[in-house]
Scaffold this motif. Structure first.
Motif, PDB file in Angstrom:
ATOM      1  N   PRO A 240       6.128  -5.868 -13.150  1.00  0.00           N
ATOM      2  CA  PRO A 240       5.529  -4.541 -13.336  1.00  0.00           C
ATOM      3  C   PRO A 240       6.407  -3.457 -12.722  1.00  0.00           C
ATOM      4  O   PRO A 240       7.060  -3.666 -11.696  1.00  0.00           O
ATOM      5  N   ASP A 241       6.408  -2.309 -13.336  1.00  0.00           N
ATOM      6  CA  ASP A 241       7.204  -1.195 -12.844  1.00  0.00           C
ATOM      7  C   ASP A 241       6.659  -0.669 -11.518  1.00  0.00           C
ATOM      8  O   ASP A 241       7.398  -0.118 -10.712  1.00  0.00           O
ATOM      9  N   THR A 242       5.362  -0.830 -11.283  1.00  0.00           N
ATOM     10  CA  THR A 242       4.723  -0.315 -10.074  1.00  0.00           C
ATOM     11  C   THR A 242       3.881  -1.419  -9.440  1.00  0.00           C
ATOM     12  O   THR A 242       3.151  -2.120 -10.133  1.00  0.00           O
ATOM     13  N   ILE A 243       4.003  -1.571  -8.122  1.00  0.00           N
ATOM     14  CA  ILE A 243       3.146  -2.491  -7.379  1.00  0.00           C
ATOM     15  C   ILE A 243       2.157  -1.645  -6.589  1.00  0.00           C
ATOM     16  O   ILE A 243       2.554  -0.858  -5.726  1.00  0.00           O
ATOM     17  N   PRO A 244       0.868  -1.757  -6.870  1.00  0.00           N
ATOM     18  CA  PRO A 244      -0.129  -0.910  -6.205  1.00  0.00           C
ATOM     19  C   PRO A 244      -0.172  -1.149  -4.699  1.00  0.00           C
ATOM     20  O   PRO A 244       0.349  -2.154  -4.189  1.00  0.00           O
ATOM     21  N   PRO A 245      -0.814  -0.258  -3.976  1.00  0.00           N
ATOM     22  CA  PRO A 245      -0.921  -0.426  -2.524  1.00  0.00           C
ATOM     23  C   PRO A 245      -1.688  -1.693  -2.150  1.00  0.00           C
ATOM     24  O   PRO A 245      -2.675  -2.044  -2.794  1.00  0.00           O
ATOM     25  N   ARG A 246      -1.198  -2.373  -1.123  1.00  0.00           N
ATOM     26  CA  ARG A 246      -1.858  -3.570  -0.587  1.00  0.00           C
ATOM     27  C   ARG A 246      -2.150  -4.607  -1.671  1.00  0.00           C
ATOM     28  O   ARG A 246      -3.186  -5.253  -1.652  1.00  0.00           O
TER      29      ARG A 246
END
Length: 982
Positions: free
Chosen positions: A840-846
Motif C-alpha cells: 500500500p502507498d500509505t500505512i495508517p497510524p498504529r
C-alpha cells in the motif's frame, strides 16, 4: 495419604529429590527395590507398619515411571487387613499398580464384596472406589447386584450412593448385561427425584450412559430431566457448595441437557414449553465476563444448550437468537471462545433455514481466517466452506484466494482443495471458474493436486466457447518468469490443443508460443517433459502454412529426446519425429481431443476423504512472538500505488548474475553500486531489471571453470568466498563474457547492490537496531525483526519447503501519523525467482500490513536478495536497502548420516583430533549425529595426511552444504581450524 510417622518413606523421597541426574536416581531406586525385595522374602518378620511403608515406596517408584514387577501379593494382602490404615494402602496401591486382567485381583473379590455389603461406610467407599477405577468383567459379574442395592438403598449415606452410582457406571461400560433395562427404567425415574445434588450428578452420569444405548426404554425419565433443569435454572433449593461462580451446578446442567439429546423429540407440549423456557433463560443470561473460571462454566452450559436447541429443531426466532449469540462470541478476543463460537456455528449449518442468518456474520468469519491461532483459522475455513452457496460463492472464493498469499504451508493444501470445489460447484460462469483455478495454481502450485487441473482440462475440452479464453489466460501466465510446474503443464496442454485459435492475436503466433513454452523445458520434471513434447507436436500440426524454421527447431528437440532414459519420453520423441515427417499423418493422429464423458468430480470425493478434522490432533501453533515497540493493529488496506496487471498483483524483478570479480571484491566489504542501471518504478507493479542487450542465459552459458591455482595464497576472506561460492568443489571459477554482451568483467550492474549494507546509505532517520546482527540472526531463524527505526518496524516470518519459500513482511507503523509514499522493490540475484505482493502507498497510524513474498531457488549461490524499501514521514525521506535472509541453508534438507557411510577412516582418529575438538566446542549446539560428522569432517579436512590443502577444506564444507541444515554455523569453525593447523 497418611504418611505421618513414616520416616523411612520421607527419607527415600528426599534422597530421590536430591539426585543430580537421572543416573543417580536410577541407582537409588534400584537399591531401594533390592532392599524391598529382600524384606518381602522374609514376610513373616514384617510388621504391618513396615509392609505398609514398603508398599508406599513401591507406589512412589511406580509413579516415577519405573517398572515394579514384584510385591503385588503383599499389596493385595493389605486389602484383607482389619484396620483402616493398612486397608487404605492396599486399596489405593492396588488401584494404581494392577489392571483388570491381573490374576491377583481374583484373590480379593470376596474381600471386596464383604466390604461392600458390610456396615462400615468407610470400607464401602474404599471398595467402591477401587472397583470403579479397575472395573473388569469378573468384578461386574460378582459385584454388580450388591452395588445396585447400595445405590437404591434409602438407608445409605449420600457419599456411599454417589460412589455406588459411579461404580455401577464403570461396571455397565464393561458389561452392559449387568443392568436389566426392564427393571431399571422405573428405578432411574425414582433416582432422578433425588434431592441431594451430589447423588443426582452421579446418577445423571449413569443415566447418560444408559439412555445413549437405549433411549426408548427411558421415556418416563424425560419429564424428570426437564424438572431438574427448571430447578437449576431458577436456582431453587441449590446448596451453596454446588454453586460455582453463581452458576447452579453447571456440571449437572450439562449432563442433563446431553441426556435429553438422545431422545428423538419431545411430544408433550407442556414439557417442551418448559424446556424452551429454560433454554431461553440460558441463552439470555450468558455473556462474556473477565473471570475465566466463570466463563468456562457458563459457556459449557451455553454450548450444550445450543446443541440441544439444534437437536429439538426450535423455532426460527430462537435459532436466530442462537446465531446472534455465536456472532458475538466469534468477535471476542479470547481464542477459546472464538473457537467454540466458530465450531458451533458450523454445526448450526445442519439446521434448515439458518444459513441465511449465518451469512450476516460472513465478514467476521473471514476476519477469523487471519487469526494467529491455526485451530481458529481451520474452523473459520470449515465454516466458510459450509456456508457457501450460489449467492456468496464469488466473494468467499476470492477471499480464500487472497488468503492464500499469507496462508502457511500447513493449511494450503486444504485451502486449495476447498477453493477449487467451491469454484466448481457454485461458479457463476465457466470463464470465472478457469480464472479461479489458474490463480489457485499460480499461488499454491505445490499444494494443488493433479485432480484440480485435470478438471479444468475437462471443462475446457467440453465447452468450445471456453477454449479461446482458457488458451489466452494460459498464455498470460506463461509470461511470468517464475511459475509453478503445474502451471506449465496446464498452460502447455491448453496452448497445444487450442493455441491455434489465438494465431491472429499479438504474441500468439506458433513460433512465439513455441519459444515461450520451450523456455520452461530445462526446468521441468520428466512427467512435464512428456506433455511439452506433445504440445510441440500439436503446434507443428496447427502451423499452416508450415514454418520451416519452427519445424527444424521442434525436430531437433524430438531428435534429442530419442535417446532419453525415460521410456515414455523416448517413445513419444521417436513417434512424433517420424509422424512429423509424414505430413498429413500427423494431423490424423493428433486430431483435437474428443469431449470427455460426464463423470463425478474427483475433487468432491477427495473432499469427503479430507473431512477428518486434524486440527484437534495437532498441537495448537501460536504465532511467533515478534519484538514490537508499541501495540499494532492488523489492518488490511488496498494498494494505493496504482493498478496492477489483471493477471497478477505480484512484483517481480529479474537480475543478471554477479561476476566472480565482484564477489571477490565484496567479500570483505560490500559497497553499493554508484549508478546501478535500475529504473525506480512509479508504482509497485511488475518491473524487470536487466542490463541492455544482456541475457541471463547467455551469461551463464559463458561461465567456464579454470583448474585450481596452487601458487595463489588464500586469505581467510577469500576462503570464505570459496566456501560460500556456488558448487565450490575446486578453486573459484573465472568468468568470461562475450564482448557483445556489453558487460565489463569488473563491473556488475546490480550485483553490488544486492550486497549493500545499511552503513553505506545516508538517511536522516537512522535505525535503532543493529541491522547486520538482525540479518545474521534471521539466517538461522525463521521469524524476527529485520529492520526498525523510530517510525517503522519491519518484521519477517518465513516457511521453507524444499526449494520453495514463503516469507511475510510485517510493516508496522509505530507513529500516530501515517507513513506516506511507501515503496518496496525486490532486487534478487539470478538464482532466485521472487514475487512480492503489492504494497500500500500509505500505512495508517498504529497499523500493520502484511506483504507476502514467494521465493523459488533455482541453483546454489552465495548471492542474497535485497529489499529496496522507502517511505516518507513528514519531510523526511527514508530509503533503506536491506539484505533478505534468503540464504543457501534455508533450502537445505537434512538427512541422517552415520560415520560408516561417509567416513570409513573415522576409526583411525589420532591425537591430532583433540585440537580439532577444541575448535568444535565453539560451534552452535546441534544434535549428536551432526556434531559427530562435523568432527570427523574437520579431522579429514586438516589431518596431516591431507597436507592442509585448502581444496580439501572446500570439498569438506561443500559436503556439509549439501547434507546438513546448519552450514552457516560451520564456516567460522572451519576457518579457525584451517588457520590453527596452517
Amino acid at each position: 495419604m497418611a504418611l505421618s510417622g513414616m520416616r523411612g518413606l520421607s527419607v527415600f523421597i528426599s534422597d530421590i529429590r536430591n539426585c543430580h541426574n537421572k543416573e543417580q536416581e536410577r541407582l537409588r531406586v534400584d537399591k531401594e527395590l533390592g532392599n524391598i525385595r529382600t524384606r518381602f522374602k522374609n514376610e513373616k518378620g514384617l510388621s504391618p507398619y513396615e509392609k505398609k511403608k514398603y508398599v508406599w515406596k513401591m507406589l512412589y517408584i511406580y509413579m516415577l515411571g519405573y517398572d515394579v514387577d514384584f510385591g503385588h501379593m503383599e499389596t493385595v494382602s493389605l486389602i484383607s487387613a482389619p484396620k483402616y490404615p493398612e486397608k487404605q494402602v492396599g486399596y489405593i496401591v492396588t488401584s494404581c499398580l494392577l489392571n483388570e486382567n491381573n490374576d491377583f485381583l481374583r484373590m480379593v473379590i470376596n474381600t471386596v464384596r464383604n466390604d461392600i455389603i458390610g456396615r462400615n461406610e468407610t470400607f464401602q467407599c474404599l471398595a467402591l472406589t477401587m472397583v470403579g477405577n479397575i472395573g473388569g468383567k469378573e468384578f461386574s459379574e460378582s459385584l454388580a447386584p450388591d452395588v445396585q442395592k447400595l445405590l437404591i438403598s434409602s438407608s445409605c449415606r449420600p457419599v456411599v450412593r454417589k460412589k455406588a452410582a459411579l461404580c455401577l457406571l464403570r461396571l455397565y461400560r464393561k458389561n452392559p448385561d449387568v443392568v436389566n433395562i426392564d427393571g431399571w427404567a422405573d428405578r432411574m425415574a425414582q433416582l432422578l427425584d433425588e434431592r441431594d445434588l451430589g447423588v443426582l450428578t452421579s446418577v445423571m452420569s449413569l443415566f447418560v450412559s444408559l439412555v445413549s444405548n437405549n433411549a426408548e426404554a427411558y421415556w418416563n425419565c424425560l419429564p424428570k430431566c426437564v424438572r431438574i433443569l427448571e430447578r437449576l435454572a431458577r436456582n431453587q433449593d441449590i446448596p451453596q457448595e454446588y454453586t460455582y461462580y453463581g452458576i447452579p451446578s453447571p456440571w449437572l446442567q450439562v449432563k442433563t441437557m446431553r441426556a435429553l439429546q438422545y431422545f428423538p423429540t419431545i411430544e408433550d407440549p407442556n414439557a417442551r414449553r418448559a424446556l424452551f423456557e429454560v433454554l431461553q433463560r440460558i441463552l439470555m443470561g450468558t455473556d462474556v465476563v473477565k473471570n475465566v473460571n466463570k466463563n468456562n462454566a457458563s459457556h459449557a452450559v451455553l454450548f450444550e444448550a445450543l446443541a440441544l436447541v439444534m437437536h429439538l429443531d426450535a423455532e426460527k426466532e430462537m435459532m436466530s437468537q442462537c446465531v446472534a449469540l455465536l456472532g458475538k462470541f466469534i468477535a471476542v478476543r479470547e481464542p477459546n471462545i472464538r473457537y467454540l463460537g466458530l465450531e458451533n456455528m458450523t454445526r448450526m449449518l445442519l439446521v434448515t433455514d439458518v444459513q441465511d442468518i449465518i451469512k450476516r456474520h460472513q465478514a467476521q468469519i473471514i476476519t477469523s481466517l487471519k487469526d494467529p491461532d491455526i485451530s481458529i483459522r481451520r474452523r473459520a475455513l470449515d465454516l466458510l466452506y459450509g456456508m457457501c452457496d450460489v449467492t456468496n460463492a464469488k466473494e468467499i472464493v476470492e477471499e480464500l484466494l487472497q488468503y492464500l498469499n499469507t496462508a502457511e504451508f500447513a493449511m494450503r493444501e486444504e485451502l486449495s482443495l476447498k477453493a477449487a470445489i467451491l469454484a466448481e460447484k457454485f461458479a457463476p460462469g465457466l470463464s470465472w471458474y478457469v480464472d479461479v483455478i489458474l490463480q489457485l495454481i499460480d499461488k499454491a502450485g505445490d499444494f494443488v493436486s493433479d485432480d484440480i487441473w485435470y478438471r479444468v482440462v475437462q471443462f475446457v475440452t467440453n465447452n468450445e466457447d471456453l477454449q479461446p479464453y482458457a488458451a489466452a489466460k494460459a498464455r498470460e501466465y506463461l509470461d511470468k518468469p517464475a511459475i509453478h510446474e503445474t502451471m506449465v503443464k496446464v498452460s502447455a496442454y491448453l496452448l497445444g490443443e487450442y493455441g491455434h485459435l489465438l494465431a491472429r492475436r499479438p504474441g500468439c503466433s506458433p513460433k512465439e508460443l513455441f519459444a515461450i513454452i520451450n523456455d520452461k523445458l530445462p526446468t521441468v520434471s520428466t512427467s512435464t517433459v512428456a506433455i511439452l513434447l506433445s504440445t510441440y507436436a500439436k503446434i507443428l500440426m496447427h502451423t499452416q502454412p508450415p514454418d520451416v524454421g519452427l519445424q527444424q527447431q521442434i525436430l531437433t528437440i524430438f531428435k534429442k529426446y530419442e535417446s532419453y532414459i525415460d521410456v515414455e519420453i523416448q517413445q513419444r520423441a521417436v513417434e512424433y519425429f517420424e509422424l512429423s515427417r509424414k505430413g498429413s499423418a500427423l494431423a490424423d493422429v493428433l486430431a483435437e481431443m474428443p469431449k470427455f464423458p460426464e463423470r463425478e468430480s474427483a475433487l468432491l470425493k477427495k473432499a469427503e476423504d479430507a473431512e477428518v478434522d486434524t486440527a484437534e490432533q495437532s498441537a495448537i501453533k501460536l504465532r511467533s512472538q515478534q519484538q514490537t515497540s508499541s501495540a499494532l493493529v492488523i489492518a488490511d488496506h488496498p494498494s494505493a500505488n496504482g493498478s496492477a496487471p489483471a493477471a497478477n498483483h505480484l512484483t517481480l524483478v529479474k537480475m543478471p548474475s554477479q561476476t566472480v570479480s565482484d564477489i571477490q571484491e565484496s567479500s570483505a566489504t560490500y559497497e553499493e553500486a554508484p549508478n546501478p542501471p535500475v529504473e525506480a518504478p512509479k508504482e509497485n507493479g511488475p518491473v524487470e531489471v536487466e542490463s541492455n542487450a544482456t541475457n541471463i542465459t547467455e551469461i551463464n552459458n559463458e561461465i567456464k571453470v579454470e583448474p585450481p591455482s596452487t601458487s595463489r595464497s588464500t586469505s581467510p576472506a577469500d576462503l570464505l568466498a570459496d566456501l560460500l561460492g556456488p558448487l565450490a568443489i575446486e578453486a573459484p571459477p573465472a568468468v568470461e563474457q562475450h564482448p557483445a554482451q556489453g558487460l565489463d568483467t569488473n563491473q556488475s550492474p546490480v550485483g553490488d547492490l544486492a550486497l549493500a549494507t545499511l552503513e553505506d546509505q545516508s538517511n536522516s532517520v537512522q535505525p535503532i537496531v543493529n541491522v547486520e546482527e538482525k540479518f545474521h540472526i534471521l539466517c538461522t531463524k525463521d521469524s524476527g525483526v529485520l529492520y526498525e527505526d523510530p517510525h517503522i518496524q519491519i518484521g519477517l516470518k518465513a516457511e521453507w519447503r524444499a526449494h520453495h519459500g514463503r516469507l511475510v513482511l510485517f510493516l508496522g507503523n509505530k507513529n500516530t501519523s501515517p507513513l506516506m509514499s511507501v515503496r518496496a522493490l525486490i532486487l534478487p540475484p539470478s538464482h532466485l525467482k521472487m514475487e512480492l505482493s503489492s504494497v500500500p502507498d500509505t500505512i495508517p497510524p498504529r497499523a500493520q500490513v502484511q506483504v507476502p513474498l514467494e521465493v523459488a531457488n533455482l541453483r546454489a549461490s552465495r548471492d542474497v536478495a535485497v529489499l529496496d524499501f522507502s517511505y516518507t514521514f513528514g519531510t523526511a525521506l527514508v530509503d533503506a536497502k536491506l539484505r533478505l535472509p534468503v540464504v543457501l541453508n534455508k533450502f537445505l534438507q537434512p538427512i541422517t548420516l552415520t560415520p560408516d557411510e561417509f567416513f570409513p577412516q573415522w576409526k583411525a582418529l589420532t591425537v591430532h583430533s583433540l585440537k580439532v575438538q577444541e575448535v568444535v566446542k565453539g560451534v552452535k549446539p546441534m544434535p549428536l549425529p551432526e556434531m559427530t560428522n562435523l568432527f570427523l569432517s574437520l579431522h579429514l579436512a586438516v589431518a596431516p595426511g591431507l597436507d592442509n590443502n585448502p581444496n580439501n577444506l572446500v570439498a569438506c564444507t561443500t559436503f556439509f552444504s549439501e547434507h546438513l541444515p546448519h552450514t552457516m554455523t560451520l564456516v567460522p569453525c572451519l576457518l579457525d581450524c584451517y588457520e590453527n593447523e596452517k
